[in-house]
Design a protein around this motif. Structure first.
Motif, PDB file in Angstrom:
ATOM      1  N   LEU A   1       0.827  -1.215   0.000  1.00 26.72           N
ATOM      2  CA  LEU A   1       0.000   0.000   0.000  1.00 26.72           C
ATOM      3  C   LEU A   1       0.859   1.262   0.000  1.00 26.72           C
ATOM      4  CD1 LEU A   1      -2.912  -1.400   2.067  1.00 26.72           C
ATOM      5  CD2 LEU A   1      -3.213  -0.064  -0.009  1.00 26.72           C
ATOM      6  N   LEU A   2       2.070   1.161   0.534  1.00 24.79           N
ATOM      7  CA  LEU A   2       2.987   2.300   0.477  1.00 24.79           C
ATOM      8  C   LEU A   2       4.069   2.061  -0.576  1.00 24.79           C
ATOM      9  CD1 LEU A   2       3.350   3.266   4.275  1.00 24.79           C
ATOM     10  CD2 LEU A   2       1.693   4.083   2.562  1.00 24.79           C
ATOM     11  N   GLY A   3       3.723   1.411  -1.650  1.00 22.18           N
ATOM     12  CA  GLY A   3       4.659   1.219  -2.758  1.00 22.18           C
ATOM     13  C   GLY A   3       5.585   0.041  -2.536  1.00 22.18           C
ATOM     14  N   ASP A   4       6.893   0.310  -2.562  1.00 26.68           N
ATOM     15  CA  ASP A   4       7.868  -0.781  -2.416  1.00 26.68           C
ATOM     16  C   ASP A   4       8.087  -1.163  -0.957  1.00 26.68           C
ATOM     17  OD1 ASP A   4       8.319  -0.976  -5.128  1.00 26.68           O
ATOM     18  OD2 ASP A   4       9.870   0.593  -5.091  1.00 26.68           O
ATOM     19  N   THR A   5       7.502  -0.402  -0.046  1.00 32.19           N
ATOM     20  CA  THR A   5       7.819  -0.561   1.374  1.00 32.19           C
ATOM     21  C   THR A   5       6.697  -1.254   2.125  1.00 32.19           C
ATOM     22  OG1 THR A   5       8.872   1.600   1.162  1.00 32.19           O
ATOM     23  CG2 THR A   5       8.685   0.702   3.394  1.00 32.19           C
ATOM     24  N   PHE A   6       7.002  -2.402   2.697  1.00 29.98           N
ATOM     25  CA  PHE A   6       6.053  -3.083   3.587  1.00 29.98           C
ATOM     26  C   PHE A   6       5.846  -2.232   4.841  1.00 29.98           C
ATOM     27  CE2 PHE A   6       5.940  -5.763   7.450  1.00 29.98           C
ATOM     28  CZ  PHE A   6       4.662  -6.282   7.304  1.00 29.98           C
ATOM     29  N   SER A   7       4.597  -2.183   5.327  1.00 34.50           N
ATOM     30  CA  SER A   7       4.318  -1.376   6.527  1.00 34.50           C
ATOM     31  C   SER A   7       3.124  -1.948   7.290  1.00 34.50           C
ATOM     32  CB  SER A   7       4.028   0.072   6.141  1.00 34.50           C
ATOM     33  OG  SER A   7       2.722   0.153   5.579  1.00 34.50           O
ATOM     34  N   VAL A   8       2.844  -1.321   8.422  1.00 37.75           N
ATOM     35  CA  VAL A   8       1.702  -1.725   9.240  1.00 37.75           C
ATOM     36  C   VAL A   8       0.389  -1.553   8.482  1.00 37.75           C
ATOM     37  CG1 VAL A   8       1.400   0.543  10.331  1.00 37.75           C
ATOM     38  CG2 VAL A   8       0.738  -1.510  11.580  1.00 37.75           C
ATOM     39  N   VAL A   9       0.361  -0.680   7.490  1.00 43.61           N
ATOM     40  CA  VAL A   9      -0.864  -0.510   6.685  1.00 43.61           C
ATOM     41  C   VAL A   9      -1.230  -1.840   6.015  1.00 43.61           C
ATOM     42  CG1 VAL A   9      -1.980   0.795   4.847  1.00 43.61           C
ATOM     43  CG2 VAL A   9      -0.192   1.889   6.217  1.00 43.61           C
ATOM     44  N   ASP A  10      -0.220  -2.564   5.555  1.00 48.75           N
ATOM     45  CA  ASP A  10      -0.481  -3.854   4.894  1.00 48.75           C
ATOM     46  C   ASP A  10      -1.048  -4.876   5.886  1.00 48.75           C
ATOM     47  OD1 ASP A  10       0.643  -3.097   2.269  1.00 48.75           O
ATOM     48  OD2 ASP A  10       2.518  -2.950   3.408  1.00 48.75           O
ATOM     49  N   LEU A  11      -0.542  -4.830   7.121  1.00 51.25           N
ATOM     50  CA  LEU A  11      -1.070  -5.754   8.135  1.00 51.25           C
ATOM     51  C   LEU A  11      -2.549  -5.472   8.391  1.00 51.25           C
ATOM     52  CD1 LEU A  11       1.878  -5.641  10.724  1.00 51.25           C
ATOM     53  CD2 LEU A  11       1.482  -7.324   8.902  1.00 51.25           C
TER      54      LEU A  11
END
Ligand SMILES: N[C@@H](CCC(=O)N[C@@H](CS)C(=O)NCC(=O)O)C(=O)O
Length: 209
Positions: free
Chosen positions: A151-161
């Motif tokens: 969701l933030l492009g190339d960067t995995f983040s808590v948004v994906d969780l």
């Protein structure tokens, strides 16, 4: 040491996944929603809203899944689960967390608890919720098509969780989230992470695991 009050597969999943990704020490306390334990005096003293999750932090109980996840990300900044304060991605991070918390998650509440406020209007509320949820998935899928794979492009983040928890909630709906191709690709990536397997084991999740 944190204590997470949870019910398998419920809104605690976001907090649980965040704890796992942070490598933070925690213990679990199960709340039996079917038995109404969330409305017991003992639980209401922890969470006056009578819902899971509750996270006890330094001996003090706190609620609201999205807020708890964002707080954990701040307290465990080394895990890099959100863009730093001065990152150009910070605004997108806040936007997506609030979109999921304000627009999508409340529609699931209406889908799963249509009688919350208007017991007689249940089916109408569910249908409205379904339409709203599907509109959100379309919006997210379109975003991922051009700005993914996360969701933030190339960067995995808590948004994906957060998105993963909500995707799982749609698994028995007429048009579940993973029927949108870019959302399906994101789900596959996220479910390959060790945190997902550990969450499923700890919460005893077998469907969509
Ligand atoms: N806004 C709350 C909502 C939590 C919520 O709705 N939890 C549900 C399970 S997913 C619950 O505890 N339901 C039991 C009930 O309402 O009696 C949050 O995000 O923490």
């Amino acid at each position: 040491m944190y204590t997470l009050y949870y019910a398998p597969g419920s809104a605690n999943m976001l907090v649980h996944l965040t704890l796992l990704e942070c490598g933070a020490p925690y213990r679990l306390e199960r709340v039996d929603l079917d038995a109404g334990q969330q409305r017991s005096a003992a639980y209401l003293a922890l969470n006056p809203n009578g819902v899971v999750p509750t996270l006890v932090i330094d001996g003090v109980p706190h609620g609201e899944a999205a807020a708890l996840a964002m707080l954990l990300v701040e307290r465990h900044a080394d895990a890099a689960l959100a863009p730093a304060m001065d990152s150009p991605q910070r605004a997108d991070y806040l936007q997506w967390m609030l979109y999921l918390a304000n627009s999508l998650q409340p529609l699931f509440r209406q889908w799963f608890y249509p009688g919350d406020y208007l017991p007689a209007a249940g089916e109408g509320i569910k249908e409205a919720a379904r339409i709203g949820i599907e509109a959100c998935w379309s919006r997210i899928n379109t975003h991922l098509a051009t700005h993914g794979p996360y969701l933030l492009g190339d960067t995995f983040s808590v948004v994906d969780l957060y998105a993963l928890m909500l995707m799982r909630w749609s698994r028995n709906m007429p048009h579940q989230a993973i029927t949108w191709p870019h959302i399906a690709a994101l789900a596959t990536r996220l479910k390959a992470r060790p945190s997902w397997r550990r969450l499923c084991e700890a919460e005893g999740l077998t469907e969509w695991a």
